[in-house]
Design a protein around this motif. Structure first.
Motif, PDB file in Angstrom:
ATOM      1  N   TYR A   8       7.534 -37.528  -8.513  1.00 14.66           N
ATOM      2  CA  TYR A   8       7.707 -36.260  -9.217  1.00 14.66           C
ATOM      3  C   TYR A   8       7.880 -35.091  -8.256  1.00 14.66           C
ATOM      4  CZ  TYR A   8       7.034 -38.693 -13.509  1.00 14.66           C
ATOM      5  OH  TYR A   8       7.218 -39.549 -14.552  1.00 14.66           O
ATOM      6  N   LEU A  50       3.005 -38.979  -8.420  1.00 13.36           N
ATOM      7  CA  LEU A  50       3.159 -37.529  -8.313  1.00 13.36           C
ATOM      8  C   LEU A  50       3.714 -37.154  -6.950  1.00 13.36           C
ATOM      9  CD1 LEU A  50      -0.027 -36.075 -10.048  1.00 13.36           C
ATOM     10  CD2 LEU A  50       2.333 -36.028 -10.842  1.00 13.36           C
ATOM     11  N   LEU A  67       5.121 -41.691 -18.085  1.00 15.80           N
ATOM     12  CA  LEU A  67       5.387 -41.082 -16.781  1.00 15.80           C
ATOM     13  C   LEU A  67       5.603 -42.150 -15.721  1.00 15.80           C
ATOM     14  CD1 LEU A  67       3.006 -38.036 -16.269  1.00 15.80           C
ATOM     15  CD2 LEU A  67       5.414 -38.102 -16.886  1.00 15.80           C
TER      16      LEU A  67
END
Lengths: 581, 379, 365
Positions: free
Chosen positions: A19, A15, A386
């Protein structure tokens, strides 16, 4: 170790360092300072003819590259599957080699081999009194992409061919079909899935290719991927860079999604496979002669550029006396202004980044692999997807995101070195996970529980039982992460600064300055490192395969789980074959 | 009780794997946990071992509360279904592994391992890796390994299911021998009713997360408390009946489709609170049903009483016979078209002289039957 | 505890301490590897002047000699960073300044056409003229910035160069338009104006020649003649010397280089329409540099006669210091066009981004 931590830490890592940076790029692409979407860089770019021209060229070169890869790869698959000849195993494993050759070294090899004064043209000039202009054109880009992707197509088709039960063809013959009819009605439809997935991969790789287009394209031939770099690093046009990065990311994700769809749809298992009958290649017949000629041409195509680099590094070009002067320059301790670093430091940097990448990805990958295999929780598959996404995202776009977050954004305080290591870690993470995931999945959980019931704590059980059993796989994963980092150039070029050059960047800068001797020497060092990694991988992969087979033999329920996890491991392919995405 | 479990509940999401079960095991006792797959028996074992945490309920071992203790601190040994031997360690290292975590002992590790290897009969194989052992040998290693740390309780999770039939029989006797020799307290999880009956001091039959019946094997087999237990232990022969009244000798039940319109069932054969008018199922073990020789006139008249209670006579259509050495099995279509399987000593086969497709007359004593409240839909 | 077995055991204890230690050690190594090593730059014992410049100033030019003599005279170390052409280097410098700072103290090789942009972005600090006595010898017409944020160190004339061994003398182009002739198909190596000052000079030349309305159409006609468009002069010239193409965009001094390097009259100058584009190369002190004194000393050193006299035969440009004695070969062969092309700086600054963009679109068509 609690399960939440096992899954949480790697997720947090992705993350924060994948991301979030990518998200920053997207935000920038949409930023319009309150003037509506029409004022956003994305809209501006989409309504720009220049962009559509870029997109068209990117897709077109990817299409040509795919066609070239198929044309080059299909015969190879055919020969590997249907003929028998000495060194066949070597040829088969050599189809993996392009993966371990850093693409900037291939670009260098192409420039040396196909140059107007290069060996190819010299031979052609001698034989026919003519030279061909390959470089600085679309042809050069397409050929270099075919160099990389023909093996992808060949491996995919070859794998289907290997899985194809000869009884299918034989029963068609017994039902009255002729040779050609059998090929059209039985063989081809069964090979089709491999052909489609292989071609699609070739298209994706060509679409997202960076160092080759950058080095061989010049100003006239640039793709979306290269244009993001140009806009961001050369023209400092960040909004347009962000918009292009967003579009490029969208395309790469879309293509990967299509690939996954097709791959799933096409995975048909043909049970009861028998070894294919193979005819000896070295027996006189028109077909065989064609095959041998093809193999020889292929050898020139593949070895030409690589050998050119090796020869050039020892002063072989221009027929000068052999020498190691180029190696002296790259192992020199003097600062080289051309690369903004001492060459030796660049080697050191590369090794350090690679080591850092291993140190980051291995524990995190292990944690996630264990976390995913131990518990069945909601969103597990989603999380896995992911974690694999960095495979499918443009490295340049991601590198741009890292550049923004580490220079001006959230992590502005951290060094560029940290940024490069983390970027490489993110890019290597899917590979590491794909190696480790099936490994821990097929590790019988009762082994761990047995250790616990015998008095070992959770940590102790991990170190005494799971770790030793996973050691081989961990080593494979480590080498993967290491090689990826060593060869990676896209994210590095976005993040590098003077004093933080890597080996591929050094090769690129040296070849841009047409300082070929030193570039070749550095490329050779790079090839040797990745080559060693490759050989170790091959050996280790085989051993690991045997070991897991032995483990499965003693445990039949685990065996089915393992073969599920291995995703139908193909014959003759090493178990670490994660290239198939 | 040495081991006590009170009201254990374990849920996985929507499903309740273990639904409020309580049981106990005496010191030195071998108790088996029997049930079909998915009945919660393995989950119960995993709760005891500490691999799963109970949602509700308590577990005590020798007065120590087990709840919340990690597996390594419970003093509970486990033998896994597929043995879970550490493939990277030798036999010796596998067995010695649990000794690493002892604080001190009057006996050296080597002594203990050597003794265990002798007990399970693996002398000479100490330096082998598990991959080089036969399944039976692996099983012995697994047992020896679990014994090494001196567990207070040993759990065996279907330890024989991965082996072939012959080896299974042999090894279960071995387990029984070792258990008796060392006085082990042992919980044995299995789905094989024959194995459970053969090995246990007591058995616990589970179904759908609940305990159906606990007791000695004889008791459970001959006096199943529920239709499920009866069916699971292989008693599938059923008759539908209706309760008429209670008289001095037992319950009078009208039987459908038999040659005996009504019969008296003694109270010990009844496993339900009966009321007149109630529909019941009468279950008869296959070996307690006697076929009559073809053509012979019925020796005991229908309804006759004997030492085993009243005799019930019924007829079935013979579908198939199976000769199995010491005995034979007859598959027939019984009253109301229900399948009946009866077992006769094989020596009687020639005398019995049955043909496929012919009608067979059989009889059984009401003493040998069990009466349950009727429930539709099989089991 | 258990009394059943012929041996007994004590209470089990937590024994993962070793494992925990191992993990901690790993974490420490990780942190050291990732965060420590790279940022721990060793404190230099002598001042270090970081100079950003274009690649050929190092590989061809006098960078090393000038650095050596400067180091000797001032006891300071000079580190050149020059992986790319001047345009790209300037971008790099701008990007670094915009995003948290740069290591650079001095920038060498800014083209006069790039000056307005650099000034506008404020990447250079004004030079204290009194600290650069050698500036007195620089002709007034070269001093393009009256506020001295960048000062000239050399100048030259951008034009085309051909290889007499590969191209006949009687086939030379008479004008820019003639370069689009079919006989030049794939024979010319051009340079990207976005990344190179030489390439930029040629782009401006075409705009000066054809006007804003006509230059794109010219480039469209020119395209077939271009073998490739490299990102920097170094690569273009190396390709030219290796025989990849007979004509390259370069400088009018190359005839002198040809003789000087022992190749006689091999490399000839092409002056389409008798013209070439004047390019003045500038140097400046980077804003925020903490070596201002040393940087001034270095710029003065760069303009000193001994440094300047290196420029003609290494960088192959005309030295800015008029007092420099030119080598004979240079006097004799370096071509100085009578009427060089120049575009007004204000005009360039105003339109440059658009010109470059439109060019990039056109060149890909």
């Amino acid at each position: 170790m609690s399960g939440a931590l096992l899954v949480g830490l790697p997720t947090l890592f992705l993350l924060l360092f994948f991301y979030y940076p990518l998200g920053q790029v997207f935000v920038e692409a949409f930023r319009s300072d309150g003037a509506g979407f029409q004022a956003s860089p994305l809209w501006q770019t989409l309504s720009d003819a220049y962009f559509w021209d870029l997109l068209q060229f990117t897709a077109l070169q990817a299409l040509y590259s795919t066609l070239a890869s198929v044309a080059l790869g299909l015969p190879l698959a055919f020969i590997l599957a249907n003929y028998r000849f000495p060194l066949q195993g070597l040829v088969r494993s050599l189809t993996l080699v392009p993966f371990v050759l850093p693409s900037v070294t291939v670009a260098l090899g192409f420039i040396l081999f196909y140059g107007r004064q290069g060996p190819l043209n010299q031979v052609l000039d001698m034989l026919f009194g003519q030279r061909v202009q390959v470089l600085y054109s679309l042809t050069a880009i397409v050929l270099a992409h075919a160099f990389y992707n023909a093996p992808v197509v060949a491996r995919a088709v070859y794998a289907s061919w290997e899985r194809l039960d000869p009884s299918c063809e034989e029963s068609a013959r017994s039902l009255g079909a002729g040779r050609w009819a059998v090929f059209r009605h039985v063989t081809l439809p069964l090979l089709f899935p491999g052909l489609v997935t292989g071609s699609l991969l070739a298209f994706i790789f060509s679409f997202m290719s960076f160092p080759i287009v950058l080095s061989l394209g010049g100003a006239r031939f640039s793709t979306l991927e290269v244009e993001v770099y140009t806009q961001v690093r050369v023209l400092l046009n960040y909004p347009m860079g962000a918009a292009l990065a967003l579009i490029q990311t969208a395309f790469s994700l879309l293509l990967s999604y299509v690939y996954l769809l097709i791959e799933q749809r096409f995975t048909l298992e043909i049970p009861g496979v028998r070894e294919r009958p193979r005819t000896p290649l070295f027996r006189f017949a028109p077909g065989n002669v064609a095959a041998v000629v093809y193999l020889l041409l292929l050898a020139v195509f593949y070895f030409g550029p690589v050998i050119s680099v090796w020869l050039d590094s020892v002063g072989g070009r221009g027929g000068g006396p052999w020498n190691f002067a180029a190696y002296h320059t790259i192992f020199a301790r003097e600062h080289s202004a051309l690369i903004g670093d001492t060459p030796l430091e660049a080697i050191g940097n590369s090794l350090r980044f690679a080591l850092g990448t291993v140190l980051v990805t291995l524990p995190l990958g292990t944690a996630l692999a264990i976390g995913l295999s131990r518990r069945r929780f909601w969103g597990r598959r989603f999380l896995e997807t992911l974690a694999l996404a960095p495979l499918a995202v443009s490295s340049i776009a991601f590198g741009f995101g890292m550049l923004r977050t580490f220079r001006t954004g959230l992590f502005a305080g951290f060094s560029s070195e940290t940024a490069i290591v983390l970027a490489h870690s993110v890019l290597a993470f899917p590979f590491v996970l794909r190696v480790l995931r099936p490994l821990f999945e097929r590790l019988d959980r009762s082994l761990r529980e047995a250790a616990r019931s015998l008095g070992a704590s959770g940590w102790r059980a991990f170190f005494d039982v799971e770790l030793p059993l996973a050691a081989g796989g961990l080593l494979v994963a480590a080498i993967f992460a290491f090689s990826l980092s060593i060869a990676e150039m896209s994210a590095a070029i976005m993040l590098a600064e003077p004093g933080l050059m890597t080996m591929p960047l050094t090769v690129y800068h040296l070849l841009s300055a047409r300082n070929f001797g030193s570039a070749s020497a550095m490329a050779v060092v790079l090839m040797v490192i990745t080559g060693i990694a490759f050989v170790v991988l091959e050996r280790l992969g085989e051993r690991l395969a045997k070991r897991t087979r032995a483990m499965q033999a003693s445990d039949d329920s685990a065996a089915t789980a393992a073969s599920d996890a291995a995703g139908g491991s193909e014959k003759g392919a090493p178990p670490f074959d994660v290239f198939g995405m | 009780m040495y081991l006590e479990c009170n009201g254990l509940v374990k849920r996985f999401g929507e499903t309740t794997a273990v639904d409020n079960i309580s049981f106990g095991i005496e010191r030195g006792e071998l108790v088996s946990l029997l049930g079909p797959s998915g009945c919660g028996k393995t989950t119960t074992l995993r709760l005891l071992a500490g691999f799963e945490a109970a949602d509700v309920g308590d577990m005590y071992l020798d007065g120590r509360r087990l709840n919340g203790l990690p597996p390594e601190k419970r003093g509970v040994g486990v033998v896994f279904q597929h043995f879970a031997l550490f493939p990277h360690m030798t036999v010796w290292q596998n067995i010695a592994y649990g000794l690493r975590f002892r604080r001190r002992s009057d006996r050296s590790d080597g002594e203990i391992v050597r003794e265990l290897i002798r007990i399970v009969g693996l002398e000479g194989l100490e330096q082998r890796k598990p991959g080089q052992l036969s399944a039976g040998q692996q099983q012995r290693v697994a047992i020896a390994r679990s014994l090494a740390p001196g567990p207070d309780l040993l759990l065996l999770d279907e330890p024989l299911s991965a082996l072939d039939a012959r080896l299974r029989q042999h090894l279960r006797m071995e387990i029984r021998r070792i258990q008796r020799m060392l006085g082990l307290t042992l919980l044995y999880v299995t789905h094989d009713q024959e194995e459970a009956m053969a090995i246990s001091d007591r058995m616990i039959v589970m179904n759908a997360g609940r305990i159906e019946q606990m007791g000695e094997p004889w008791q459970v087999y001959h006096r199943p408390k529920t239709p499920f237990v009866a069916a699971f232990l292989g008693q599938t022969n059923r008759l539908r009946g209706t309760v008429e009244r209670l008289d001095g000798t037992g319950w009078v039940i009208a039987l459908e489709g038999t040659d005996t319109p009504r019969a008296v069932f003694p109270a010990k054969a009844v496993q339900a609170a009966l009321k007149p008018g109630m529909a019941v199922d009468v279950v008869v073990p296959g070996e307690r049903v006697m076929p009559e020789a073809q053509g012979s006139e019925g020796q005991g008249a229908a309804g006759a009483s004997s030492a085993h209670g009243q005799t019930v006579v019924l007829a079935g259509l013979l579908q198939e016979t199976e000769f199995l050495g010491s005995y034979a099995r007859l598959y027939m279509t019984g009253p109301q078209g229900r399948p009946w399987t009866i077992r006769v000593p094989s020596l009687q086969m020639p005398w019995f002289n049955a043909r496929i497709g012919q009608s067979v007359v059989c009889r059984f004593a009401t003493d040998d039957a069990v009466v349950f409240e009727a429930h539709d839909g099989g089991a | 505890m258990s009394v059943n077995l012929p041996f007994s055991i004590g209470a089990r204890r937590f024994s993962g301490r070793k494992a925990l230690m191992l993990t901690l050690v790993w974490a420490a190594v990780l942190l050291a590897a990732v965060f420590g090593v790279g940022s721990a730059a060793s404190a230099a014992e002598q001042p270090n002047l970081v100079v950003y410049t274009y690649d050929s100033f190092v590989s061809w030019g006098p960078a090393q000699e000038i650095a050596a003599s400067f180091e000797e005279a001032y006891g300071a170390k000079v580190t050149f960073v020059a992986p790319t052409g001047s345009g790209e280097m300037l971008s790099r410098l701008i990007a670094e300044i915009e995003t948290g700072g740069t290591q650079a103290d001095v920038f060498i090789g800014l083209s006069d056409t790039q000056l307005p942009r650099a000034i506008q972005l404020g990447i250079f600090q004004p030079i204290q003229v009194e600290k650069i006595p050698n500036l007195a010898n620089v002709p007034q017409e070269l001093l393009v910035d009256p506020e001295y944020r960048a000062i000239p160190f050399d100048y030259g004339y951008v034009s085309f160069v051909y290889d007499r061994r590969a191209w006949p003398d009687d086939q030379l182009p008479a004008s820019l338009e003639d370069l689009t002739d079919r006989r030049f198909a794939g024979r010319i190596i051009a340079i990207d104006p976005r990344t190179s000052s030489v390439g930029h000079a040629f782009l401006l030349w075409t705009i000066a020649e054809y006007g804003e309305d006509g230059y794109l159409a010219y480039w469209d006609r020119l395209k077939p003649s271009l073998l490739t468009i490299t990102s920097g002069w170094s690569a273009a010239y190396a390709m030219f010397e290796e025989g990849e193409a007979p004509i390259v965009l370069s400088y009018t001094t190359d005839a002198a280089y040809s003789v000087y390097s022992g190749q006689g009259d091999r490399y000839g100058i092409i002056l389409p329409g008798g013209q070439a584009y004047l390019q003045i190369e500038l140097a400046g002190i980077v804003a925020g540099s903490d070596q201002v004194e040393l940087a001034h000393a270095f710029l003065n050193h760069l303009l000193s006669p001994e440094s300047q006299k290196l420029i003609p035969t290494t960088n192959w440009m005309f030295p800015a210091n008029a007092a420099t004695e030119l080598p004979e070969v240079f006097e004799q062969y370096a071509v100085q066009p009578d009427n060089p092309v120049r575009l007004d700086h204000g005009l360039v600054d105003e339109n440059n981004d658009r010109w470059l963009r439109d060019w990039a679109v056109e060149i890909r068509r």
